[in-house]
Design an enzyme around this catalytic site. Sequence first.
Site, PDB file in Angstrom:
ATOM      1  N   SER A  97       0.835  -1.207   0.000  1.00 18.52           N
ATOM      2  CA  SER A  97       0.000   0.000   0.000  1.00 18.52           C
ATOM      3  C   SER A  97       0.870   1.258   0.000  1.00 18.52           C
ATOM      4  O   SER A  97       1.815   1.380   0.783  1.00 18.52           O
ATOM      5  CB  SER A  97      -0.910   0.005   1.231  1.00 18.52           C
ATOM      6  OG  SER A  97      -1.565   1.254   1.310  1.00 18.52           O
ATOM      7  N   SER A 121      -0.556   4.150   0.584  1.00 16.09           N
ATOM      8  CA  SER A 121      -1.295   5.121   1.393  1.00 16.09           C
ATOM      9  C   SER A 121      -0.524   5.616   2.623  1.00 16.09           C
ATOM     10  O   SER A 121      -0.579   6.809   2.931  1.00 16.09           O
ATOM     11  CB  SER A 121      -2.646   4.531   1.823  1.00 16.09           C
ATOM     12  OG  SER A 121      -3.442   4.325   0.688  1.00 16.09           O
ATOM     13  N   LYS A 151     -13.644  -4.290   1.722  1.00 18.26           N
ATOM     14  CA  LYS A 151     -14.465  -3.087   1.511  1.00 18.26           C
ATOM     15  C   LYS A 151     -15.956  -3.324   1.735  1.00 18.26           C
ATOM     16  O   LYS A 151     -16.672  -2.416   2.164  1.00 18.26           O
ATOM     17  CB  LYS A 151     -14.235  -2.517   0.098  1.00 18.26           C
ATOM     18  CG  LYS A 151     -12.871  -1.858  -0.069  1.00 18.26           C
ATOM     19  CD  LYS A 151     -12.741  -1.241  -1.457  1.00 18.26           C
ATOM     20  CE  LYS A 151     -11.381  -0.618  -1.637  1.00 18.26           C
ATOM     21  NZ  LYS A 151     -11.262   0.130  -2.900  1.00 18.26           N
ATOM     22  N   ASP A 178     -13.876   6.233  -3.596  1.00 16.76           N
ATOM     23  CA  ASP A 178     -13.293   5.728  -4.853  1.00 16.76           C
ATOM     24  C   ASP A 178     -13.976   6.354  -6.078  1.00 16.76           C
ATOM     25  O   ASP A 178     -13.303   6.865  -6.978  1.00 16.76           O
ATOM     26  CB  ASP A 178     -13.416   4.200  -4.926  1.00 16.76           C
ATOM     27  CG  ASP A 178     -12.451   3.494  -3.981  1.00 16.76           C
ATOM     28  OD1 ASP A 178     -11.349   4.018  -3.755  1.00 16.76           O
ATOM     29  OD2 ASP A 178     -12.801   2.410  -3.469  1.00 16.76           O
ATOM     30  N   GLY A 208     -16.119  -4.589  -8.619  1.00 17.09           N
ATOM     31  CA  GLY A 208     -16.281  -3.625  -7.528  1.00 17.09           C
ATOM     32  C   GLY A 208     -15.907  -2.202  -7.928  1.00 17.09           C
ATOM     33  O   GLY A 208     -16.622  -1.245  -7.613  1.00 17.09           O
ATOM     34  N   ILE A 258      -8.081   2.551 -14.922  1.00 19.85           N
ATOM     35  CA  ILE A 258      -7.876   2.746 -13.484  1.00 19.85           C
ATOM     36  C   ILE A 258      -6.589   2.068 -12.995  1.00 19.85           C
ATOM     37  O   ILE A 258      -6.210   2.206 -11.847  1.00 19.85           O
ATOM     38  CB  ILE A 258      -9.089   2.305 -12.635  1.00 19.85           C
ATOM     39  CG1 ILE A 258      -9.277   0.794 -12.664  1.00 19.85           C
ATOM     40  CG2 ILE A 258     -10.361   3.020 -13.083  1.00 19.85           C
ATOM     41  CD1 ILE A 258     -10.172   0.309 -11.522  1.00 19.85           C
TER      42      ILE A 258
END
Length: 285
Positions: free
Chosen positions: A21, A23, A72, A108, A135, A224
């Site tokens: 990740s 993030s 999620k 998102d 998703g 994406i």
Amino acid sequence: MGGGILVKKLFAVLGDPIGHSMSPVMHNDLFSFYNIDADYLPFHVREEDLHDAVKGLKAIGVGGFNVTVPHKSKIIPFLDGVDELAANIGAVNTVVNENGHLIGYNTDGPGFIKGLNGHLPKIAGQKVLIIGAGGAAKAIYLTLAKEEPLVVDIANRTVENAWGLIKDCPYSVSSNACSFEDASDSVGNYDLVIQTTLIGMSPKIDEQPIPLKNLRKQTVVCDIIYNPLETKFLKEAHQQGAVIQNGLDMFIYQGALAFEKWTGIFPDVQRMRDNVLKQLGGRTC
Ligand code: ATR
């Protein structure tokens, strides 16, 4: 709590796996840039431990956290509330501790649209094709559907799954489902084409979902995926004269919107982009 103890705020991301990740580096840099005394940590949480992890974070007064694959959807019953868009999408990627209540949001889809602003300032009246019906497609589809597009069609390997998304959409929008074959014939009819499957992602970089020989010049084409930054699909779109956008903006803007929900500050997205590109290995785009 008595006087004088400074408690650093905790933020987190929960996923399985979580090692790659980007993030934590992105958000920790923002916390330090905006002089906010907080840490953002990655936690590897297995599905069977998810409920306990959420209870633990709540007990220690977490400021908020992100949720990534594969949690999620599964996290929703463990939260105190979920906003309307996230509930309709059935997926939460951002949780905010609002006075002791953990409330789930989905940034998102909104992140995708905000990231698109430079290329397509408004969705209203546009004809859109989404490729894929998983998703990520659902988050983008429902968020777009609220913006009054003229049409949002969905092309998928399993056309039935595309119909599933359309039938479950609670917002009023004109949509059709089609096969990849039909989509490659009709791709010239759209103003915006969004590739949401994992086709073309490293290491299978030689694949693309549909050929783009019928694409119109100036169509905005998004993928994406951001690894590689330019998929085979985007390369062909570029060669056909399209305006292209990779998945980096969606990633950055979903993070920016999460940061805004936690702190009230909409952060410097150029700083975030530079930071993420550094993590991806110094490439530019
Ligand atoms: P995500 O959450 O990342 O969107 P997902 O929910 O697993 O992932 O969705 C995967 C999407 O990619 C689906 O649209 C899937 O098509 P199907 O509905 O037919 O399964 C599509 N997909 C995945 N692998 C594919 C492949 N090899 N060829 C074509 N489509 C593929």
